[in-house]
Design a protein around this motif. Structure first.
Motif, short mmCIF file in Angstrom:
data_model
loop_
_atom_site.label_atom_id
_atom_site.label_comp_id
_atom_site.label_asym_id
_atom_site.label_seq_id
_atom_site.Cartn_x
_atom_site.Cartn_y
_atom_site.Cartn_z
N ALA A 3 0.83 -1.20 0.00
CA ALA A 3 0.00 0.00 0.00
C ALA A 3 0.86 1.25 0.00
O ALA A 3 0.57 2.23 -0.69
CB ALA A 3 -0.93 0.00 1.21
N GLY A 4 1.96 1.21 0.77
CA GLY A 4 2.89 2.34 0.80
C GLY A 4 3.49 2.62 -0.55
O GLY A 4 3.59 3.78 -0.98
N CYS A 5 3.88 1.57 -1.26
CA CYS A 5 4.45 1.74 -2.61
C CYS A 5 3.42 2.31 -3.56
O CYS A 5 3.73 3.18 -4.40
CB CYS A 5 4.98 0.40 -3.12
N TYR A 6 2.17 1.84 -3.44
CA TYR A 6 1.10 2.33 -4.31
C TYR A 6 0.89 3.83 -4.09
O TYR A 6 0.81 4.61 -5.05
CB TYR A 6 -0.20 1.57 -4.02
N PHE A 7 0.80 4.24 -2.82
CA PHE A 7 0.54 5.65 -2.53
C PHE A 7 1.77 6.52 -2.78
O PHE A 7 1.63 7.70 -3.08
CB PHE A 7 0.00 5.82 -1.11
N TYR A 8 2.96 5.94 -2.68
CA TYR A 8 4.15 6.69 -3.08
C TYR A 8 4.07 7.02 -4.57
O TYR A 8 4.34 8.16 -4.98
CB TYR A 8 5.42 5.87 -2.80
N ASN A 9 3.67 6.04 -5.37
CA ASN A 9 3.53 6.28 -6.82
C ASN A 9 2.44 7.30 -7.10
O ASN A 9 2.55 8.12 -8.03
CB ASN A 9 3.24 4.97 -7.55
N MET A 10 1.38 7.27 -6.30
CA MET A 10 0.28 8.22 -6.49
C MET A 10 0.69 9.63 -6.12
O MET A 10 0.37 10.59 -6.82
CB MET A 10 -0.92 7.79 -5.61
N ALA A 11 1.42 9.77 -5.01
CA ALA A 11 1.68 11.09 -4.44
C ALA A 11 3.02 11.68 -4.80
O ALA A 11 3.17 12.91 -4.84
CB ALA A 11 1.57 11.01 -2.91
N ARG A 28 9.46 20.26 -18.56
CA ARG A 28 10.60 19.90 -19.39
C ARG A 28 11.83 19.50 -18.58
O ARG A 28 12.85 19.14 -19.16
CB ARG A 28 10.95 21.09 -20.30
N SER A 29 11.73 19.59 -17.27
CA SER A 29 12.87 19.25 -16.42
C SER A 29 12.96 17.75 -16.16
O SER A 29 11.96 17.04 -16.20
CB SER A 29 12.76 19.99 -15.08
N GLN A 30 14.16 17.30 -15.89
CA GLN A 30 14.38 15.90 -15.57
C GLN A 30 13.95 15.61 -14.13
O GLN A 30 13.73 16.52 -13.34
CB GLN A 30 15.85 15.53 -15.76
N GLY A 31 13.86 14.31 -13.81
CA GLY A 31 13.52 13.91 -12.46
C GLY A 31 12.37 12.92 -12.45
O GLY A 31 11.46 13.01 -13.27
N THR A 32 12.44 11.98 -11.51
CA THR A 32 11.44 10.92 -11.44
C THR A 32 10.46 11.10 -10.28
O THR A 32 9.59 10.27 -10.09
CB THR A 32 12.14 9.56 -11.28
N ILE A 59 9.58 5.41 2.53
CA ILE A 59 9.93 5.06 1.15
C ILE A 59 10.56 6.28 0.48
O ILE A 59 11.55 6.17 -0.25
CB ILE A 59 8.69 4.57 0.38
N ASN A 60 9.99 7.45 0.73
CA ASN A 60 10.55 8.67 0.15
C ASN A 60 11.97 8.92 0.68
O ASN A 60 12.85 9.35 -0.07
CB ASN A 60 9.66 9.87 0.48
N TYR A 61 12.18 8.64 1.96
CA TYR A 61 13.52 8.82 2.52
C TYR A 61 14.53 7.90 1.84
O TYR A 61 15.63 8.31 1.49
CB TYR A 61 13.49 8.55 4.02
#
Length: 314
Positions: free
Chosen positions: A26-34, A133-137, A228-230
């Motif tokens: 669930a954490g991975c899912y919401f990380y991708n969402m947010a 137009r900037s890079q970053g994931t 996860i963000n950390y």
């Protein structure tokens, strides 16, 4: 250990593992969402400008305006960043640096670029890392971006000269970014800040949205997503605090917030305003929803912003 107890402990261990796996998923899912870069279903991505829009002329002006492309390298992760620069009609050393909102880009800030252009200023509109137009994931919510904006500010001074005067402006996530910049050591050319509907911290905003949009409580999901963000990006959501940053600011700041904002709730502006240490003003736009204060009350918004700039630009 008897067999019954052994089986109970094994069952408990399996249950705990399953729960942990579920929370992690669930954490991975919401990380991708947010956080992860990508189209957000709850963000209006329409580029159509309707003639009924009260800010139609400003948006159309920006679409047609001659834009100069500026480039920069991010303060961390060595990403290529891009910005649009539009000089004022009459030469000036006064520049507004504009920070965009969540899920947006510089192209979505045309009404504000138009406003400041009408008032006689140069405008610089960067695309944050992970946007436009900037890079970053990933979306930095203003925290890593604050250091990138310091580099953009130094580029304005380098290009336009040491006599430059600069005000930073942002809405929503851009408002939070502006406040996060204010807590850093900025060049003397930075005269003031204008923040419109920014949040107190990433943690507070994601906690609020988890409940508001998905009816999910703070624990354990928000700390997991923060973790996860950390691991991915090197900072926690609580660390990324606009509230702590404005407490270090001593330059003038204008706070603007709509009274009907339910995306970044209006109540967030009060502790931010109280924490700020510089000359300050708080303007509440009655009935305005999130990031709609300008379109809701264009005359009021323009007059408030103009008065603030006239006061703090020499």
């Amino acid at each position: 250990m008897n067999k019954r107890l052994k089986h109970w402990l094994i069952g408990l261990a399996i249950f705990v593992v399953v729960i942990c796996i579920g929370i992690g998923a669930a954490g991975c899912y919401f990380y991708n969402m947010a956080v992860a870069r990508g189209r957000k279903a709850f963000i209006n991505n329409s580029t159509v400008i309707k003639k009924s829009d009260p800010l139609y002329h400003q948006k159309k002006w920006y679409q047609a305006a001659k834009k100069y492309t500026w480039r920069e390298t991010s303060a961390t992760k060595n990403l290529k960043l891009v910005a649009s620069y539009v000089p004022a009609s009459k030469q000036t050393n006064k520049t507004i640096v504009i920070a965009h909102g969540f899920g947006g880009s510089s192209s979505k800030m045309g009404e504000y670029a138009g406003l400041f252009h009408e008032l006689g200023y140069n405008v610089l509109l960067p695309d944050d890392r992970g946007a436009g137009r900037s890079q970053g994931t990933y979306i930095g919510y203003g925290w890593p971006d604050r250091l990138d904006y310091l580099k953009w500010i130094r580029q304005v001074i380098h290009r336009n000269g040491p006599q430059s005067q600069i005000v930073m402006f942002g809405t929503s996530m851009g408002g939070a970014t502006t406040m996060m910049v204010s807590g850093e050591k900025t060049p003397k050319q930075v005269k003031a800040y204008i923040e419109d509907c920014g949040y107190t911290s990433i943690y507070d905003e994601i906690k609020y949205q988890a409940m508001s949009m998905y009816h999910i409580p703070e624990y354990p999901l928000v700390p997991v997503v923060s973790g996860i963000n950390y691991l991915n990006n090197g900072y926690t959501f609580k660390q990324a605090s606009a509230l702590k940053q404005v407490a270090k600011n001593h330059k003038p700041m204008l706070f603007i917030h709509g009274t009907s904002d339910t995306f970044v709730p209006t109540k967030m502006v009060y502790p931010l305003y109280r924490a700020d240490k510089g000359p300050k003003r708080l303007v509440l736009v009655k009935g305005a929803k999130h990031a709609k204060s300008y379109s809701h009350a264009p005359g009021l918004y323009r007059s408030v912003v103009k008065a603030f700039l006239d006061r703090y630009f020499n």
